[in-house]
Write an enzyme that holds these catalytic residues in place. Sequence first.
Site, mmCIF file in Angstrom:
data_model
loop_
_atom_site.group_PDB
_atom_site.id
_atom_site.type_symbol
_atom_site.label_atom_id
_atom_site.label_comp_id
_atom_site.label_asym_id
_atom_site.label_seq_id
_atom_site.Cartn_x
_atom_site.Cartn_y
_atom_site.Cartn_z
ATOM 1 N N HIS A 9 0.876 -1.262 0.067
ATOM 2 C CA HIS A 9 -0.060 0.173 -0.063
ATOM 3 C C HIS A 9 0.798 1.037 -0.149
ATOM 4 C CE1 HIS A 9 -3.600 2.465 0.763
ATOM 5 N NE2 HIS A 9 -2.962 3.224 1.437
ATOM 6 N N ASP A 65 -6.777 -2.328 4.133
ATOM 7 C CA ASP A 65 -5.255 -1.801 4.327
ATOM 8 C C ASP A 65 -4.902 -1.837 5.981
ATOM 9 O OD1 ASP A 65 -5.067 -1.146 1.708
ATOM 10 O OD2 ASP A 65 -5.937 0.891 2.034
#
Length: 200
Positions: A112, A148
């Site tokens: 990410h 995430d």
Amino acid sequence: MSDKKKVAILVSGGGSNMVALVESMQGDHPARPCLVLSNDAEAGGLKKAAAAGIATAAVDHRPFKGDRAAFEAELVKPILESGADIVCLAGFMRVLTAGFVGHFQGRMLNIHPSLLPKYKGLHTHARALEAGDSEHGCTVHEVTPALDDGPILGQARVPVLAGDTAETLAARILVQEHRLYPEVLRRFAGGDRSPVYLQG
Ligand code: GAR
């Protein structure tokens, strides 16, 4: 090859992180790529993987019209057929449900483009600039059902420079993504989940 972990890599776009992972899995590396899979049959990453001699597959999400469970029921098939031990999300831009994640609990990784837990979701570079952050970066983490989230396996930091735009920052961080993800995968495939921290 038989003692090597098999890695399936999921991409949506150009697949530069996928290429970095594939290029790293050589010699004494404890893993080898077994599949590159995309939600877009036109993804540049699929062509690069095929050119590298890796099995590829595509499951287009669009015909499922937002029915995530039905899409994922198809998406999981080629991964299970490939015998993957580890699944790496590498610029895979679909949100995955708990049902899908459950298939690969503790063996699915994601990269990410932010220093998590900051800036989950999209537009991470613009958000870091808007906040006036002096540093930014990328994170590799274990995938859990929350977006995430999940245990952090590695981070790379870069300074935010005067005059940076979302584009310049993204490019500087991508260089670090290509260092970080292979480093984390090598350790993870060898059974080491302790986080690694790099400075760009
Ligand atoms: C990378 O910057 C990755 O961190 C990001 O997409 C890009 C893919 O580039 N991933 C996400 O934003 C996931 N939410 P690539 O296709 O060249 O590897």
